[in-house]
Write a protein that holds these residues in place. Structure first.
Motif, PDB file in Angstrom:
ATOM      1  N   ASP A 135       0.839  -1.202   0.000  1.00  0.00           N
ATOM      2  CA  ASP A 135       0.000   0.000   0.000  1.00  0.00           C
ATOM      3  C   ASP A 135       0.865   1.239   0.000  1.00  0.00           C
ATOM      4  O   ASP A 135       0.709   2.137  -0.826  1.00  0.00           O
ATOM      5  CB  ASP A 135      -0.859   0.077   1.275  1.00  0.00           C
ATOM      6  N   PHE A 181       3.248   1.643  -3.237  1.00  0.00           N
ATOM      7  CA  PHE A 181       2.544   2.050  -4.449  1.00  0.00           C
ATOM      8  C   PHE A 181       1.946   3.450  -4.299  1.00  0.00           C
ATOM      9  O   PHE A 181       1.979   4.245  -5.243  1.00  0.00           O
ATOM     10  CB  PHE A 181       1.452   1.043  -4.807  1.00  0.00           C
ATOM     11  N   ALA A 182       1.421   3.725  -3.125  1.00  0.00           N
ATOM     12  CA  ALA A 182       0.863   5.063  -2.911  1.00  0.00           C
ATOM     13  C   ALA A 182       1.954   6.122  -3.057  1.00  0.00           C
ATOM     14  O   ALA A 182       1.724   7.187  -3.627  1.00  0.00           O
ATOM     15  CB  ALA A 182       0.214   5.146  -1.526  1.00  0.00           C
ATOM     16  N   ALA A 231       2.624   6.760  -6.622  1.00  0.00           N
ATOM     17  CA  ALA A 231       1.501   7.259  -7.418  1.00  0.00           C
ATOM     18  C   ALA A 231       1.574   8.765  -7.658  1.00  0.00           C
ATOM     19  O   ALA A 231       0.872   9.282  -8.513  1.00  0.00           O
ATOM     20  CB  ALA A 231       0.181   6.906  -6.731  1.00  0.00           C
ATOM     21  N   THR A 281       5.198  14.090  -8.444  1.00  0.00           N
ATOM     22  CA  THR A 281       6.275  14.833  -7.781  1.00  0.00           C
ATOM     23  C   THR A 281       7.254  13.867  -7.136  1.00  0.00           C
ATOM     24  O   THR A 281       8.472  13.997  -7.280  1.00  0.00           O
ATOM     25  CB  THR A 281       5.700  15.782  -6.716  1.00  0.00           C
ATOM     26  N   ARG A 332       7.742  10.693  -7.855  1.00  0.00           N
ATOM     27  CA  ARG A 332       8.506   9.940  -8.858  1.00  0.00           C
ATOM     28  C   ARG A 332       9.608  10.804  -9.452  1.00  0.00           C
ATOM     29  O   ARG A 332      10.726  10.327  -9.692  1.00  0.00           O
ATOM     30  CB  ARG A 332       7.586   9.415  -9.960  1.00  0.00           C
ATOM     31  N   PRO A 391      13.849  22.613  -8.207  1.00  0.00           N
ATOM     32  CA  PRO A 391      13.180  22.671  -9.519  1.00  0.00           C
ATOM     33  C   PRO A 391      11.662  22.709  -9.438  1.00  0.00           C
ATOM     34  O   PRO A 391      11.007  22.985 -10.444  1.00  0.00           O
ATOM     35  CB  PRO A 391      13.655  21.400 -10.213  1.00  0.00           C
ATOM     36  N   PHE A 392      11.089  22.443  -8.308  1.00  0.00           N
ATOM     37  CA  PHE A 392       9.632  22.401  -8.195  1.00  0.00           C
ATOM     38  C   PHE A 392       9.077  23.767  -7.848  1.00  0.00           C
ATOM     39  O   PHE A 392       9.773  24.611  -7.286  1.00  0.00           O
ATOM     40  CB  PHE A 392       9.208  21.385  -7.133  1.00  0.00           C
ATOM     41  N   MET A 451       1.415  22.788  -8.400  1.00  0.00           N
ATOM     42  CA  MET A 451       0.948  21.392  -8.474  1.00  0.00           C
ATOM     43  C   MET A 451       1.633  20.635  -9.577  1.00  0.00           C
ATOM     44  O   MET A 451       1.434  19.469  -9.783  1.00  0.00           O
ATOM     45  CB  MET A 451      -0.559  21.375  -8.716  1.00  0.00           C
ATOM     46  N   GLU A 452       2.487  21.328 -10.336  1.00  0.00           N
ATOM     47  CA  GLU A 452       3.110  20.651 -11.459  1.00  0.00           C
ATOM     48  C   GLU A 452       4.321  19.860 -11.013  1.00  0.00           C
ATOM     49  O   GLU A 452       5.103  20.322 -10.205  1.00  0.00           O
ATOM     50  CB  GLU A 452       3.525  21.677 -12.517  1.00  0.00           C
ATOM     51  N   ALA A 453       4.474  18.697 -11.571  1.00  0.00           N
ATOM     52  CA  ALA A 453       5.563  17.815 -11.154  1.00  0.00           C
ATOM     53  C   ALA A 453       6.690  17.801 -12.158  1.00  0.00           C
ATOM     54  O   ALA A 453       7.535  16.938 -12.140  1.00  0.00           O
ATOM     55  CB  ALA A 453       5.035  16.406 -10.975  1.00  0.00           C
ATOM     56  N   PRO A 486       9.873  19.305 -13.256  1.00  0.00           N
ATOM     57  CA  PRO A 486      10.964  20.215 -12.952  1.00  0.00           C
ATOM     58  C   PRO A 486      11.592  20.756 -14.225  1.00  0.00           C
ATOM     59  O   PRO A 486      11.373  20.239 -15.318  1.00  0.00           O
ATOM     60  CB  PRO A 486      11.966  19.354 -12.181  1.00  0.00           C
ATOM     61  N   ALA A 487      12.367  21.772 -14.053  1.00  0.00           N
ATOM     62  CA  ALA A 487      12.930  22.465 -15.211  1.00  0.00           C
ATOM     63  C   ALA A 487      13.789  21.560 -16.085  1.00  0.00           C
ATOM     64  O   ALA A 487      13.824  21.707 -17.297  1.00  0.00           O
ATOM     65  CB  ALA A 487      13.766  23.642 -14.722  1.00  0.00           C
ATOM     66  N   HIS A 521      12.183  16.270 -16.319  1.00  0.00           N
ATOM     67  CA  HIS A 521      11.648  14.981 -15.897  1.00  0.00           C
ATOM     68  C   HIS A 521      10.187  14.897 -16.290  1.00  0.00           C
ATOM     69  O   HIS A 521       9.435  15.850 -16.117  1.00  0.00           O
ATOM     70  CB  HIS A 521      11.809  14.820 -14.385  1.00  0.00           C
ATOM     71  N   MET A 566       6.154  13.922 -16.491  1.00  0.00           N
ATOM     72  CA  MET A 566       5.062  13.833 -15.522  1.00  0.00           C
ATOM     73  C   MET A 566       3.993  12.917 -16.090  1.00  0.00           C
ATOM     74  O   MET A 566       2.915  13.332 -16.438  1.00  0.00           O
ATOM     75  CB  MET A 566       4.498  15.230 -15.251  1.00  0.00           C
ATOM     76  N   ASN A 567       4.328  11.660 -16.147  1.00  0.00           N
ATOM     77  CA  ASN A 567       3.474  10.714 -16.847  1.00  0.00           C
ATOM     78  C   ASN A 567       2.181  10.429 -16.086  1.00  0.00           C
ATOM     79  O   ASN A 567       2.182   9.804 -15.047  1.00  0.00           O
ATOM     80  CB  ASN A 567       4.245   9.409 -17.054  1.00  0.00           C
ATOM     81  N   LEU A 614       1.210   6.729 -15.493  1.00  0.00           N
ATOM     82  CA  LEU A 614       1.843   6.108 -14.330  1.00  0.00           C
ATOM     83  C   LEU A 614       1.134   6.519 -13.043  1.00  0.00           C
ATOM     84  O   LEU A 614       0.943   5.689 -12.151  1.00  0.00           O
ATOM     85  CB  LEU A 614       3.322   6.486 -14.249  1.00  0.00           C
ATOM     86  N   ASP A 615       0.726   7.775 -12.958  1.00  0.00           N
ATOM     87  CA  ASP A 615      -0.066   8.208 -11.803  1.00  0.00           C
ATOM     88  C   ASP A 615      -1.224   7.262 -11.593  1.00  0.00           C
ATOM     89  O   ASP A 615      -1.442   6.740 -10.491  1.00  0.00           O
ATOM     90  CB  ASP A 615      -0.675   9.600 -12.034  1.00  0.00           C
ATOM     91  N   PHE A 673      -0.190   3.468 -10.756  1.00  0.00           N
ATOM     92  CA  PHE A 673       0.303   3.270  -9.392  1.00  0.00           C
ATOM     93  C   PHE A 673      -0.784   3.546  -8.368  1.00  0.00           C
ATOM     94  O   PHE A 673      -0.899   2.831  -7.363  1.00  0.00           O
ATOM     95  CB  PHE A 673       1.523   4.150  -9.125  1.00  0.00           C
ATOM     96  N   ALA A 674      -1.593   4.568  -8.610  1.00  0.00           N
ATOM     97  CA  ALA A 674      -2.682   4.861  -7.673  1.00  0.00           C
ATOM     98  C   ALA A 674      -3.650   3.682  -7.614  1.00  0.00           C
ATOM     99  O   ALA A 674      -4.138   3.318  -6.543  1.00  0.00           O
ATOM    100  CB  ALA A 674      -3.404   6.138  -8.092  1.00  0.00           C
ATOM    101  N   ALA A 680      -2.267   1.013  -5.471  1.00  0.00           N
ATOM    102  CA  ALA A 680      -2.015   1.371  -4.080  1.00  0.00           C
ATOM    103  C   ALA A 680      -3.095   0.862  -3.137  1.00  0.00           C
ATOM    104  O   ALA A 680      -2.900   0.848  -1.925  1.00  0.00           O
ATOM    105  CB  ALA A 680      -1.875   2.889  -3.941  1.00  0.00           C
ATOM    106  N   ALA A 685       4.573   0.558 -15.760  1.00  0.00           N
ATOM    107  CA  ALA A 685       5.013   0.730 -14.384  1.00  0.00           C
ATOM    108  C   ALA A 685       6.267  -0.095 -14.119  1.00  0.00           C
ATOM    109  O   ALA A 685       7.203   0.349 -13.466  1.00  0.00           O
ATOM    110  CB  ALA A 685       3.905   0.331 -13.417  1.00  0.00           C
ATOM    111  N   TRP A 735       9.266   1.474 -15.648  1.00  0.00           N
ATOM    112  CA  TRP A 735       9.691   2.631 -14.869  1.00  0.00           C
ATOM    113  C   TRP A 735      10.506   2.173 -13.667  1.00  0.00           C
ATOM    114  O   TRP A 735      11.576   2.688 -13.381  1.00  0.00           O
ATOM    115  CB  TRP A 735       8.474   3.422 -14.410  1.00  0.00           C
TER     116      TRP A 735
END
Lengths: 125, 125
Positions: A16, A19-20, A23, A26, A28, A47-48, B1-3, B5-6, B9, B11-12, B15-16, B19-20, B23, B89, B92
């Motif tokens: 749990d 994987f969470a 998910a 950010t 990853r 970078p975020f 909220m964006e994942a 980075p400059a 990388h 933000m697939n 995959l979100d 993996f969710a 989870a 997944a 990755w």
DNA sequence: AGCATATTCAACCAAAAGGTTGACCATGGA
DNA sequence: TCCATGGTCAACCTTTTGGTTGAATATGCT
């Protein structure tokens, strides 16, 4: 609320958490960054576009999932990737479909083909 | 909220979602059950203590993640495992096992070309 | 037609996730 | 000692998640 059916499928809490943790994009991205090198928390956050506190929380989640470790040296806290933690999740996924061993096989061939073309220091060619 | 980075990388979102979906222990248990055989929604729900509607939602989530497919025959909706969806997944995660500077995008294309022609990569008929 | 079965829908709810901000501690350097 | 830096904590907010219930829809059976 229990996820454990009568026939004995396990309700693995570690999975749990792992994987969470994976998910979130950010998190990853953070793991990808740490793949290249260990980093301080502030540098991870750089970078975020979100706050340092938010990144700090993400790092806590990754730590609890065992995906990274954090060691404080001086006032800097270094974050280090712990890829072994992915193994449990990977093993679980291996239970599905024969694609995983095939993949490993294909992965080797892929690497080989990658090295073969366009690599100057390849003895064969 | 964006994942993202400059330094680029990715933000697939796939995959979100994958993996969710993985989870949740209930959903993983469902996947395990489907590993043995295709099942109707009602039968999937049977061993769990939650409502049928809840299981129905879980199945929707698994479907959206591509981890299962659902086909309605008569009044019964059959659920079928789609283990291929785990591949992204898995790929990755493999990036962390071996510390090769590997081009995962190229690997995906490689896999696609490998599996494109007549390969029976579906475990059950 | 009429009823039982299979599944989803809609409205609702509590809890968890992911973010913010500002205050707070710890450490290193002048 | 004083201050800047590195990082976490606490309180708060909004959205998502995972569940409930009861009504609705669709199909099959007799």
């Amino acid at each position: 609320m229990e996820a454990d059916p009568a026939n004995g499928h396990s309700m693995n809490t570690d999975l749990d958490i792992a994987f969470a943790a994976l998910a979130d994009p950010t998190r990853r991205a953070i793991l990808s960054m740490l793949l290249e090198d260990d980093m301080a928390v502030t540098d991870v956050a750089d970078p975020f576009e979100m706050s340092l506190a938010a990144i700090s929380k993400h790092l806590t989640i990754l730590t609890r999932a065992g995906l990274i470790s954090q060691e404080k040296r001086g006032r800097v806290k270094w974050c280090k990737l712990e890829p072994d933690a992915l193994r449990a999740a990977s093993v679980w996924m291996q239970g599905f479909g024969q694609f995983e061993p095939v993949n490993l096989d294909a992965f080797e061939r892929f690497l080989e083909s990658e090295f073969r073309d366009g690599t100057p220091d390849d003895p064969r060619s």
